[in-house]
Design a protein around this motif. Structure first.
Motif, PDB file in Angstrom:
ATOM      1  N   GLY A   1       0.819  -1.206   0.000  1.00 42.06           N
ATOM      2  CA  GLY A   1       0.000   0.000   0.000  1.00 42.06           C
ATOM      3  C   GLY A   1       0.854   1.258   0.000  1.00 42.06           C
ATOM      4  N   LEU A   2       1.886   1.275   0.844  1.00 40.22           N
ATOM      5  CA  LEU A   2       2.791   2.422   0.869  1.00 40.22           C
ATOM      6  C   LEU A   2       3.547   2.549  -0.449  1.00 40.22           C
ATOM      7  CD1 LEU A   2       4.195   2.155   4.507  1.00 40.22           C
ATOM      8  CD2 LEU A   2       2.870   4.064   3.562  1.00 40.22           C
ATOM      9  N   MET A   3       3.965   1.420  -1.012  1.00 38.98           N
ATOM     10  CA  MET A   3       4.639   1.436  -2.301  1.00 38.98           C
ATOM     11  C   MET A   3       3.729   2.028  -3.376  1.00 38.98           C
ATOM     12  SD  MET A   3       6.061  -1.802  -4.530  1.00 38.98           S
ATOM     13  CE  MET A   3       7.074  -2.404  -3.168  1.00 38.98           C
ATOM     14  N   ALA A   4       2.490   1.583  -3.398  1.00 38.62           N
ATOM     15  CA  ALA A   4       1.544   2.063  -4.404  1.00 38.62           C
ATOM     16  C   ALA A   4       1.301   3.564  -4.261  1.00 38.62           C
ATOM     17  CB  ALA A   4       0.226   1.305  -4.279  1.00 38.62           C
ATOM     18  N   ARG A   5       1.263   4.041  -3.025  1.00 40.24           N
ATOM     19  CA  ARG A   5       1.050   5.485  -2.800  1.00 40.24           C
ATOM     20  C   ARG A   5       2.208   6.301  -3.368  1.00 40.24           C
ATOM     21  NH1 ARG A   5       0.495  10.160  -2.454  1.00 40.24           N
ATOM     22  NH2 ARG A   5      -0.567  11.388  -0.839  1.00 40.24           N
ATOM     23  N   GLN A   6       3.442   5.830  -3.189  1.00 37.93           N
ATOM     24  CA  GLN A   6       4.591   6.528  -3.760  1.00 37.93           C
ATOM     25  C   GLN A   6       4.540   6.519  -5.288  1.00 37.93           C
ATOM     26  OE1 GLN A   6       8.316   4.990  -2.329  1.00 37.93           O
ATOM     27  NE2 GLN A   6       8.200   6.127  -0.411  1.00 37.93           N
ATOM     28  N   ILE A   7       4.236   5.366  -5.845  1.00 33.27           N
ATOM     29  CA  ILE A   7       4.183   5.237  -7.306  1.00 33.27           C
ATOM     30  C   ILE A   7       3.093   6.135  -7.884  1.00 33.27           C
ATOM     31  CG2 ILE A   7       3.625   3.617  -9.164  1.00 33.27           C
ATOM     32  CD1 ILE A   7       4.934   1.440  -7.289  1.00 33.27           C
ATOM     33  N   LEU A   8       1.948   6.159  -7.223  1.00 29.14           N
ATOM     34  CA  LEU A   8       0.843   7.003  -7.684  1.00 29.14           C
ATOM     35  C   LEU A   8       1.241   8.474  -7.680  1.00 29.14           C
ATOM     36  CD1 LEU A   8      -2.136   7.345  -8.486  1.00 29.14           C
ATOM     37  CD2 LEU A   8      -2.694   7.385  -6.038  1.00 29.14           C
ATOM     38  N   SER A   9       1.876   8.925  -6.599  1.00 31.61           N
ATOM     39  CA  SER A   9       2.282  10.324  -6.518  1.00 31.61           C
ATOM     40  C   SER A   9       3.266  10.677  -7.627  1.00 31.61           C
ATOM     41  CB  SER A   9       2.916  10.620  -5.153  1.00 31.61           C
ATOM     42  OG  SER A   9       1.956  10.532  -4.122  1.00 31.61           O
TER      43      SER A   9
ATOM     44  N   TRP B   1     -10.557  -1.443  15.088  1.00 32.41           N
ATOM     45  CA  TRP B   1      -9.831  -0.974  13.901  1.00 32.41           C
ATOM     46  C   TRP B   1      -9.346   0.440  14.170  1.00 32.41           C
ATOM     47  CZ3 TRP B   1      -8.435  -3.845   9.825  1.00 32.41           C
ATOM     48  CH2 TRP B   1      -9.080  -5.087   9.653  1.00 32.41           C
ATOM     49  N   LEU B   2      -8.028   0.622  14.091  1.00 32.91           N
ATOM     50  CA  LEU B   2      -7.426   1.910  14.389  1.00 32.91           C
ATOM     51  C   LEU B   2      -6.624   2.418  13.195  1.00 32.91           C
ATOM     52  CD1 LEU B   2      -6.108   1.162  18.000  1.00 32.91           C
ATOM     53  CD2 LEU B   2      -8.268   2.259  17.333  1.00 32.91           C
ATOM     54  N   PRO B   3      -6.632   3.748  12.980  1.00 29.71           N
ATOM     55  CA  PRO B   3      -5.858   4.305  11.858  1.00 29.71           C
ATOM     56  C   PRO B   3      -4.369   4.274  12.141  1.00 29.71           C
ATOM     57  CG  PRO B   3      -6.858   6.073  13.140  1.00 29.71           C
ATOM     58  CD  PRO B   3      -7.384   4.790  13.711  1.00 29.71           C
ATOM     59  N   ASP B   4      -3.611   3.984  11.097  1.00 28.52           N
ATOM     60  CA  ASP B   4      -2.148   3.971  11.167  1.00 28.52           C
ATOM     61  C   ASP B   4      -1.652   4.796   9.976  1.00 28.52           C
ATOM     62  OD1 ASP B   4       0.503   3.430  11.676  1.00 28.52           O
ATOM     63  OD2 ASP B   4       0.458   1.450  10.749  1.00 28.52           O
ATOM     64  N   THR B   5      -1.194   6.007  10.234  1.00 34.04           N
ATOM     65  CA  THR B   5      -0.823   6.940   9.176  1.00 34.04           C
ATOM     66  C   THR B   5       0.686   7.035   9.056  1.00 34.04           C
ATOM     67  OG1 THR B   5      -2.841   8.238   9.524  1.00 34.04           O
ATOM     68  CG2 THR B   5      -1.023   9.310   8.337  1.00 34.04           C
ATOM     69  N   ALA B   6       1.175   6.897   7.832  1.00 38.07           N
ATOM     70  CA  ALA B   6       2.610   6.989   7.553  1.00 38.07           C
ATOM     71  C   ALA B   6       2.849   8.069   6.518  1.00 38.07           C
ATOM     72  CB  ALA B   6       3.151   5.660   7.047  1.00 38.07           C
ATOM     73  N   GLY B   7       3.975   8.774   6.654  1.00 42.85           N
ATOM     74  CA  GLY B   7       4.355   9.744   5.647  1.00 42.85           C
ATOM     75  C   GLY B   7       4.826   9.053   4.384  1.00 42.85           C
ATOM     76  N   VAL B   8       4.646   9.696   3.260  1.00 39.51           N
ATOM     77  CA  VAL B   8       5.037   9.142   1.963  1.00 39.51           C
ATOM     78  C   VAL B   8       6.038  10.095   1.319  1.00 39.51           C
ATOM     79  CG1 VAL B   8       4.256   8.468  -0.335  1.00 39.51           C
ATOM     80  CG2 VAL B   8       2.823   7.991   1.664  1.00 39.51           C
ATOM     81  N   HIS B   9       7.244   9.592   1.064  1.00 36.45           N
ATOM     82  CA  HIS B   9       8.292  10.403   0.456  1.00 36.45           C
ATOM     83  C   HIS B   9       8.127  10.413  -1.061  1.00 36.45           C
ATOM     84  CE1 HIS B   9      10.457  10.636   4.276  1.00 36.45           C
ATOM     85  NE2 HIS B   9      10.244   9.349   4.424  1.00 36.45           N
ATOM     86  N   VAL B  10       7.994  11.602  -1.624  1.00 36.42           N
ATOM     87  CA  VAL B  10       7.806  11.721  -3.072  1.00 36.42           C
ATOM     88  C   VAL B  10       8.821  12.680  -3.682  1.00 36.42           C
ATOM     89  CG1 VAL B  10       5.366  11.112  -3.055  1.00 36.42           C
ATOM     90  CG2 VAL B  10       6.036  13.495  -2.649  1.00 36.42           C
ATOM     91  N   THR B  11       9.955  12.837  -3.032  1.00 38.56           N
ATOM     92  CA  THR B  11      10.966  13.783  -3.495  1.00 38.56           C
ATOM     93  C   THR B  11      11.659  13.288  -4.755  1.00 38.56           C
ATOM     94  OG1 THR B  11      11.351  14.452  -1.211  1.00 38.56           O
ATOM     95  CG2 THR B  11      13.029  15.061  -2.822  1.00 38.56           C
ATOM     96  N   ASP B  12      11.890  14.193  -5.696  1.00 38.26           N
ATOM     97  CA  ASP B  12      12.662  13.892  -6.906  1.00 38.26           C
ATOM     98  C   ASP B  12      14.089  14.405  -6.754  1.00 38.26           C
ATOM     99  OD1 ASP B  12      10.786  12.596  -8.406  1.00 38.26           O
ATOM    100  OD2 ASP B  12      10.255  14.322  -9.645  1.00 38.26           O
ATOM    101  N   ARG B  13      15.043  13.613  -7.241  1.00 39.56           N
ATOM    102  CA  ARG B  13      16.397  14.103  -7.422  1.00 39.56           C
ATOM    103  C   ARG B  13      16.495  14.675  -8.830  1.00 39.56           C
ATOM    104  NH1 ARG B  13      19.164  15.302  -2.920  1.00 39.56           N
ATOM    105  NH2 ARG B  13      19.764  13.488  -1.662  1.00 39.56           N
ATOM    106  N   PRO B  14      17.269  15.744  -9.022  1.00 41.60           N
ATOM    107  CA  PRO B  14      17.340  16.379 -10.348  1.00 41.60           C
ATOM    108  C   PRO B  14      18.109  15.512 -11.334  1.00 41.60           C
ATOM    109  CG  PRO B  14      18.964  17.352  -8.877  1.00 41.60           C
ATOM    110  CD  PRO B  14      18.139  16.412  -8.032  1.00 41.60           C
TER     111      PRO B  14
END
Length: 308
Positions: free
Chosen positions: A252-260, A287-300
């Motif tokens: 799920g986290l992988m897909a979120r990065q790819i989508l961004s 059922w409890l929420p578990d929120t993670a940051g998603v890194h979407v930074t580009d290198r030039p």
């Protein structure tokens, strides 16, 4: 399938190998080849991956380099013993603090290698086929217009109970290819857009940005399409690819990065936009929420950095 994608598929897809290593060595001429293995805690598999490529060093392959992303196990020791050159992510471009993610070490590998052509092979492969690298390099060496070659394959899915003949590549099937079909239908003929096994010219790879995380492969594909068009892209059949399958939460986290990354490349999301993903876990029947940051930074593009 989109008409342009259908025509491309017919002309730029190799379902079987039509060349030998000797053919490629003859076609290589004065060009040089670097093979890069990104690694993070892959002590169990990296040695076998290196062993599958080592016989090519000195003929088809000029450099075999493991780029380590901060392993805490024996990955570095195993890779050195297997005969690869190991470069830590902190050893190259030392003035830049490393970002987390696979794309970061692939980007840094451009500054750590010298080959005119680069082939990337994941270091978590199980029973790696020695033909992977020659197969990937074929269109680059034999077709002058091609600048990026993606591998495709059957991906068995290993579960806790058994291994089935297909079913791996869940992010590809459920998100990446449907996304490309909607946003870039000309690329709908790409079988494995997220393949970790691919090869490209240094000229192309240094001209494009690299997403620092798991969005790196789809970002490179979209940027290659923008710069060299469909004729500059090819795909080859690598047979079967086995590796460690990740749990759904990690996917799920992988897909979120790819989508961004894909939305950014298509102009639908501002670059370097901070993101997050909320997933839900059961704790004591709730059922409890578990929120993670998603890194979407580009290198030039590396070309911009190296000319400063």
């Amino acid at each position: 399938m989109d008409a342009a994608a259908r025509d491309w598929f017919a002309s730029r897809t190799w379902q079987s190998v039509e060349w030998t290593v000797a053919d490629l060595v003859a076609a290589k001429g004065s060009r040089t080849v670097s093979v890069v293995l990104p690694a993070l805690n892959e002590e169990a598999t990296v040695g076998d991956v290196i062993a599958s490529i080592r016989p090519l060093v000195g003929t088809l392959v000029d450099e075999l380099v493991v780029i380590d992303s901060g392993s805490t196990d024996r990955t570095v020791e195993v890779a050195l013993a297997a005969g690869a050159r190991v470069v830590l992510r902190t050893d190259v471009l030392t003035e830049l603090e490393p970002l987390p993610g696979k794309g970061e070490v692939l980007w840094r590998s451009l500054a750590a290698t010298s080959g005119d052509l680069l082939a990337f092979v994941d270091s978590d492969l199980v029973d790696p086929d020695p033909a992977f690298v020659p197969t990937l390099l074929g269109p680059l060496l034999l077709q002058p217009e091609v600048q990026l070659v993606k591998g495709f394959y059957r991906r068995p899915l290993s579960t806790e109970d058994a291994s089935v003949g297909s079913g791996g590549g869940r992010v590809t099937e459920l998100m990446a290819r449907p996304l490309l079909s909607a946003l870039r239908p000309e690329l709908s003929g790409i079988i494995q857009p997220l393949s970790g096994e691919y090869a490209g010219t240094r000229e192309l790879l240094e001209a494009v940005p690299f997403a620092s995380g798991y969005g790196v492969e789809i970002g490179l594909l979209l940027d290659a399409h923008r710069l060299v068009g469909l004729p500059g892209i090819a795909q080859v059949n690598l047979g079967v690819r086995r590796h460690r399958n990740q749990p759904l939460a990690a996917l799920g986290l992988m897909a979120r990065q790819i989508l961004s990354t894909a939305l950014g490349r298509c102009g639908l999301l501002p670059g370097d936009t901070p993101g997050e993903l909320t997933q839900f876990v059961q704790v004591a029947g709730e059922w409890l929420p578990d929120t993670a940051g998603v890194h979407v930074t580009d290198r030039p593009p590396m070309r911009e950095l190296l000319v400063r």
